[in-house]
Design a protein around this motif. Structure first.
Motif, PDB file in Angstrom:
ATOM      1  N   GLY A 160      53.986  37.042  40.970  1.00 21.84           N
ATOM      2  CA  GLY A 160      53.548  37.134  39.585  1.00 21.84           C
ATOM      3  C   GLY A 160      52.262  37.892  39.384  1.00 21.84           C
ATOM      4  O   GLY A 160      51.655  37.839  38.309  1.00 21.84           O
ATOM      5  N   ALA A 161      51.813  38.646  40.402  1.00 21.16           N
ATOM      6  CA  ALA A 161      50.568  39.403  40.290  1.00 21.16           C
ATOM      7  C   ALA A 161      50.711  40.499  39.244  1.00 21.16           C
ATOM      8  O   ALA A 161      51.742  41.155  39.127  1.00 21.16           O
ATOM      9  CB  ALA A 161      50.195  40.016  41.642  1.00 21.16           C
ATOM     10  N   VAL A 162      49.643  40.704  38.466  1.00 24.48           N
ATOM     11  CA  VAL A 162      49.619  41.743  37.450  1.00 24.48           C
ATOM     12  C   VAL A 162      49.336  43.083  38.120  1.00 24.48           C
ATOM     13  O   VAL A 162      48.346  43.236  38.843  1.00 24.48           O
ATOM     14  CB  VAL A 162      48.542  41.446  36.383  1.00 24.48           C
ATOM     15  N   LEU A 163      50.214  44.061  37.883  1.00 25.07           N
ATOM     16  CA  LEU A 163      50.058  45.379  38.458  1.00 25.07           C
ATOM     17  C   LEU A 163      49.544  46.359  37.403  1.00 25.07           C
ATOM     18  O   LEU A 163      49.466  46.042  36.209  1.00 25.07           O
ATOM     19  CB  LEU A 163      51.389  45.878  39.026  1.00 25.07           C
ATOM     20  N   LEU A 164      49.198  47.565  37.863  1.00 30.13           N
ATOM     21  CA  LEU A 164      48.633  48.568  36.968  1.00 30.13           C
ATOM     22  C   LEU A 164      49.567  48.868  35.801  1.00 30.13           C
ATOM     23  O   LEU A 164      49.137  48.986  34.654  1.00 30.13           O
ATOM     24  CB  LEU A 164      48.347  49.849  37.763  1.00 30.13           C
ATOM     25  N   GLY A 165      50.872  48.978  36.073  1.00 27.35           N
ATOM     26  CA  GLY A 165      51.833  49.274  35.019  1.00 27.35           C
ATOM     27  C   GLY A 165      51.894  48.191  33.956  1.00 27.35           C
ATOM     28  O   GLY A 165      52.130  48.479  32.777  1.00 27.35           O
ATOM     29  N   ASP A 166      51.687  46.938  34.364  1.00 33.71           N
ATOM     30  CA  ASP A 166      51.689  45.845  33.395  1.00 33.71           C
ATOM     31  C   ASP A 166      50.539  45.992  32.404  1.00 33.71           C
ATOM     32  O   ASP A 166      50.681  45.711  31.211  1.00 33.71           O
ATOM     33  CB  ASP A 166      51.578  44.497  34.114  1.00 33.71           C
ATOM     34  N   VAL A 167      49.375  46.432  32.905  1.00 31.08           N
ATOM     35  CA  VAL A 167      48.210  46.607  32.037  1.00 31.08           C
ATOM     36  C   VAL A 167      48.397  47.807  31.127  1.00 31.08           C
ATOM     37  O   VAL A 167      48.064  47.775  29.938  1.00 31.08           O
ATOM     38  CB  VAL A 167      46.924  46.761  32.871  1.00 31.08           C
ATOM     39  N   GLU A 168      48.964  48.898  31.684  1.00 30.81           N
ATOM     40  CA  GLU A 168      49.148  50.109  30.893  1.00 30.81           C
ATOM     41  C   GLU A 168      50.081  49.868  29.704  1.00 30.81           C
ATOM     42  O   GLU A 168      49.970  50.518  28.667  1.00 30.81           O
ATOM     43  CB  GLU A 168      49.689  51.230  31.770  1.00 30.81           C
ATOM     44  N   ALA A 169      51.008  48.932  29.874  1.00 32.16           N
ATOM     45  CA  ALA A 169      51.974  48.652  28.809  1.00 32.16           C
ATOM     46  C   ALA A 169      51.486  47.606  27.812  1.00 32.16           C
ATOM     47  O   ALA A 169      52.165  47.312  26.836  1.00 32.16           O
ATOM     48  CB  ALA A 169      53.294  48.184  29.425  1.00 32.16           C
ATOM     49  N   ALA A 170      50.319  47.042  28.040  1.00 31.16           N
ATOM     50  CA  ALA A 170      49.832  45.937  27.204  1.00 31.16           C
ATOM     51  C   ALA A 170      48.922  46.431  26.094  1.00 31.16           C
ATOM     52  O   ALA A 170      48.356  47.522  26.144  1.00 31.16           O
ATOM     53  CB  ALA A 170      49.091  44.919  28.071  1.00 31.16           C
ATOM     54  N   GLU A 171      48.772  45.585  25.072  1.00 32.23           N
ATOM     55  CA  GLU A 171      47.844  45.847  23.974  1.00 32.23           C
ATOM     56  C   GLU A 171      46.495  45.211  24.296  1.00 32.23           C
ATOM     57  O   GLU A 171      46.430  44.168  24.947  1.00 32.23           O
ATOM     58  CB  GLU A 171      48.382  45.259  22.664  1.00 32.23           C
ATOM     59  N   PRO A 172      45.388  45.817  23.844  1.00 31.08           N
ATOM     60  CA  PRO A 172      44.069  45.230  24.110  1.00 31.08           C
ATOM     61  C   PRO A 172      43.942  43.832  23.540  1.00 31.08           C
ATOM     62  O   PRO A 172      44.538  43.495  22.526  1.00 31.08           O
ATOM     63  CB  PRO A 172      43.110  46.208  23.407  1.00 31.08           C
ATOM     64  N   ALA A 173      43.166  43.004  24.243  1.00 31.80           N
ATOM     65  CA  ALA A 173      42.892  41.642  23.781  1.00 31.80           C
ATOM     66  C   ALA A 173      41.429  41.319  24.055  1.00 31.80           C
ATOM     67  O   ALA A 173      40.813  41.909  24.931  1.00 31.80           O
ATOM     68  CB  ALA A 173      43.794  40.648  24.520  1.00 31.80           C
ATOM     69  N   PRO A 174      40.866  40.382  23.322  1.00 30.96           N
ATOM     70  CA  PRO A 174      39.455  40.047  23.540  1.00 30.96           C
ATOM     71  C   PRO A 174      39.206  39.545  24.952  1.00 30.96           C
ATOM     72  O   PRO A 174      40.049  38.883  25.551  1.00 30.96           O
ATOM     73  CB  PRO A 174      39.200  38.931  22.511  1.00 30.96           C
ATOM     74  N   ILE A 175      38.030  39.872  25.456  1.00 27.73           N
ATOM     75  CA  ILE A 175      37.629  39.425  26.790  1.00 27.73           C
ATOM     76  C   ILE A 175      36.565  38.353  26.662  1.00 27.73           C
ATOM     77  O   ILE A 175      35.578  38.525  25.953  1.00 27.73           O
ATOM     78  CB  ILE A 175      37.070  40.592  27.632  1.00 27.73           C
ATOM     79  N   ILE A 176      36.767  37.243  27.323  1.00 27.81           N
ATOM     80  CA  ILE A 176      35.755  36.185  27.368  1.00 27.81           C
ATOM     81  C   ILE A 176      34.727  36.578  28.412  1.00 27.81           C
ATOM     82  O   ILE A 176      35.076  36.904  29.546  1.00 27.81           O
ATOM     83  CB  ILE A 176      36.403  34.835  27.732  1.00 27.81           C
ATOM     84  N   GLN A 177      33.481  36.584  28.030  1.00 23.19           N
ATOM     85  CA  GLN A 177      32.448  37.040  28.937  1.00 23.19           C
ATOM     86  C   GLN A 177      32.338  36.141  30.163  1.00 23.19           C
ATOM     87  O   GLN A 177      32.579  34.943  30.116  1.00 23.19           O
ATOM     88  CB  GLN A 177      31.090  37.077  28.219  1.00 23.19           C
ATOM     89  N   ALA A 178      31.929  36.775  31.252  1.00 22.09           N
ATOM     90  CA  ALA A 178      31.780  36.037  32.506  1.00 22.09           C
ATOM     91  C   ALA A 178      30.589  35.094  32.428  1.00 22.09           C
ATOM     92  O   ALA A 178      29.623  35.347  31.704  1.00 22.09           O
ATOM     93  CB  ALA A 178      31.574  37.025  33.648  1.00 22.09           C
TER      94      ALA A 178
END
Length: 413
Positions: A164-182
C-alpha cells in the motif's frame, strides 16, 4: 537469463537499502528504465536498468540492505525460455551465498525521505518524514518530495505500491490538499540528519585529499565578451529561456575537457581511464545544506539552449530528490561555481574517481589592461584542481587556456 545486481552508485558505496520497486514480474524493461529506488550514503537514488527483457523475478524485498553486486532481480532476455529461470536462480544462490543480502525489515512501516549528497561516505540516520497525518501511509522518497512540493496530504491517497505504499504516480494523479505542519521535533531531527551528512562529506573529502595528489592552477579570465553577449542575448528572450553565466562555464569547461584528455576520466586501481565522452558533473547546493554533482551527459556537444534546459531540470530534480543513478555515477569532470555573490576564487576538492574539478569564483569587475589602456572589465577567477598521477601543470595550463579561449567567443558555445 540475466541478473540485475545492486550497482555501485559512488566510489564509497558498499551497500544500499531497497526502498521502492518500480517494476513487477512480467514487466518489459529496457536499458535506462528506472526499476527501483535505493537509499545509499548519497540519499535515495532512482536506479536504472542495464538489461533488456522481461522481469522474471524480484530477488530482494523492500527494506533489504544489499551489498554492491547482490542480486536485485532476474531478467529474461527477449526470446529466452522461462524455464531457464529456476536453474539460473539456483546457480546464483550457489555463487553468491545467502550472506549477499541482509534483511533490514521485510516491510518497513515508514520509508525514509529522499536526501542526496554527491560527496558522502557513510549512511546518515534517516529521520521520520514530516508528519501530515497521524495515519500517514508509507511512501517512496520521490512521492514524499512531490507531495510536499504540491501540498498534498499523503493520508488521503491510496497507494498502489507494495504494502500500500504511495508511489510517485499516485501523487501525480492526486489533487492538492492541506498539509498539517510538522511538530517542532521534526526540524531538530532534520538538523541531526544534516549534521550526519556533513560528517559523511567530510570523510569522503578527507579520503580524496589523502589519496589523490592534488595540484592547483589559478587563472583570471576576461569575461567581458561573455557578459556582453549574455546581456544582449537574454534581452531578446523570455525569462524562462534566458541563459545563466553558469551554463557558459559548464560548456566552456566541457569543451576544454574534450581537448585535454588527462582532465576527463576516472582513476582506479588499474590507473587512469580517459573517458570517451564529457559528462560534466554540475555541483548543486541543496536547500538546508549538502551538495550533489549530477552529470550532464555529453555536455561538450549539447547546444547551449539544450544544456541550459537540462541544467534547470537537473537542479530542480536534485533539490526535490529525484536524481537517477546514471546522473550520480557517470560524471567525468566536475564544475563548481560560486554564483554572482560568492567568493572571488575557490580551490575545490576532486571527487573520486574523477581526476579534475574546476572551481569558478564570482564574476567581478576589475581594472584590466587592454592594449595601452586600463579599463574596467568583468572577470572571473578559475581554479583547476587536478590529479598529479594523471597530469602535470603544463597540461593543466593548456586546459585553462582552452577554457579561456572558449569564453572569448560565447556565440560559438
Amino acid at each position: 537469463m540475466a541478473v540485475f545486481a545492486m550497482p555501485s552508485l559512488g566510489a564509497d558505496m558498499e551497500a544500499g537499502t531497497l526502498i521502492e520497486w518500480i517494476i513487477k514480474p512480467g514487466d518489459t524493461v529496457k536499458r535506462g528504465d528506472v526499476v527501483a529506488v535505493v537509499e545509499t550514503q548519497k540519499g535515495a537514488i532512482e536506479v536504472e536498468c542495464f538489461e533488456e527483457g522481461t522481469v522474471e523475478t524480484l530477488d530482494a524485498e523492500l527494506g533489504a540492505t544489499l551489498a554492491v553486486g547482490a542480486p536485485l532481480a532476474t531478467i529474461r532476455a527477449p526470446g529466452e525460455d522461462p524455464a531457464v529461470s529456476a536453474t539460473a536462480a539456483a546457480a546464483l544462490e550457489t555463487r553468491l551465498g545467502p550472506e549477499a543480502v541482509t534483511q533490514a525489515s521485510a516491510q518497513p512501516a515508514e520509508m525514509p525521505p529522499r536526501m542526496a549528497s554527491a560527496q558522502t561516505s557513510t549512511v546518515p540516520e534517516p529521520p521520520p518524514a514530516v508528519q501530515r497525518s497521524d495515519q500517514a501511509p508509507p511512501a517512496s522518497p520521490a512521492a514524499r518530495a512531490l507531495a510536499e512540493e504540491r501540498g498534498i496530504d499523503l493520508a488521503i491517497l491510496t497507494g498502489t505500491g507494495p504494502g500500500g505504499a504511495v508511489l510517485l504516480g499516485d501523487v501525480e494523479a492526486a489533487e492538492p490538499a492541506p498539509i498539517i505542519q510538522a511538530p517542532p521535533t521534526a526540524s531538530a531531527k532534520a538538523g541531526r540528519k544534516m549534521a550526519a551528512m556533513r560528517t559523511a562529506i567530510a570523510n569522503a573529502m578527507a579520503r580524496s585529499k589523502r589519496e589523490i595528489p592534488h595540484y592547483y592552477l589559478t587563472q583570471t579570465i576576461d569575461l567581458q565578451a561573455a557578459s556582453d553577449w549574455l546581456a544582449a542575448t537574454n534581452a531578446k528572450r523570455a525569462p524562462d529561456t534566458r541563459f545563466l553565466m553558469g551554463a557558459l562555464f559548464v560548456k566552456a569547461s566541457a569543451l576544454a575537457a574534450a581537448q585535454i584528455a588527462q582532465m576527463n576520466g576516472h582513476y582506479d586501481a588499474e590507473g587512469f581511464h580517459p573517458a570517451k565522452a564529457v559528462h560534466a558533473g554540475v555541483a548543486v547546493a541543496l536547500r538546508g545544506g549538502g551538495l550533489v554533482a549530477p552529470a550532464l551527459h555529453d555536455a561538450d556537444t549539447l547546444p547551449l539552449d539544450t544544456l541550459m534546459g537540462q541544467m534547470r531540470d537537473l537542479v530542480a530534480r536534485a533539490r526535490s530528490g529525484r536524481l537517477r543513478s546514471s546522473e550520480m555515477t557517470d560524471g567525468t569532470i566536475t564544475i563548481s561555481a560560486m554564483g554572482d555573490t560568492g567568493a572571488d576564487a575557490m580551490a575545490a576538492v576532486i571527487y573520486p574517481p574523477q581526476v579534475a574539478i574546476v572551481g569558478f569564483g564570482a564574476p567581478v569587475s576589475r581594472p584590466w589592461i587592454t592594449g595601452d589602456t586600463i579599463t574596467p572589465r568583468m572577470t572571473v577567477t578559475v581554479t583547476l584542481s587536478a590529479d598529479h598521477r594523471v597530469s602535470d601543470g603544463r597540461r593543466g595550463a593548456k586546459f585553462l587556456a582552452a577554457l579561456d579561449a572558449a569564453l572569448q567567443t560565447p556565440e560559438a558555445l
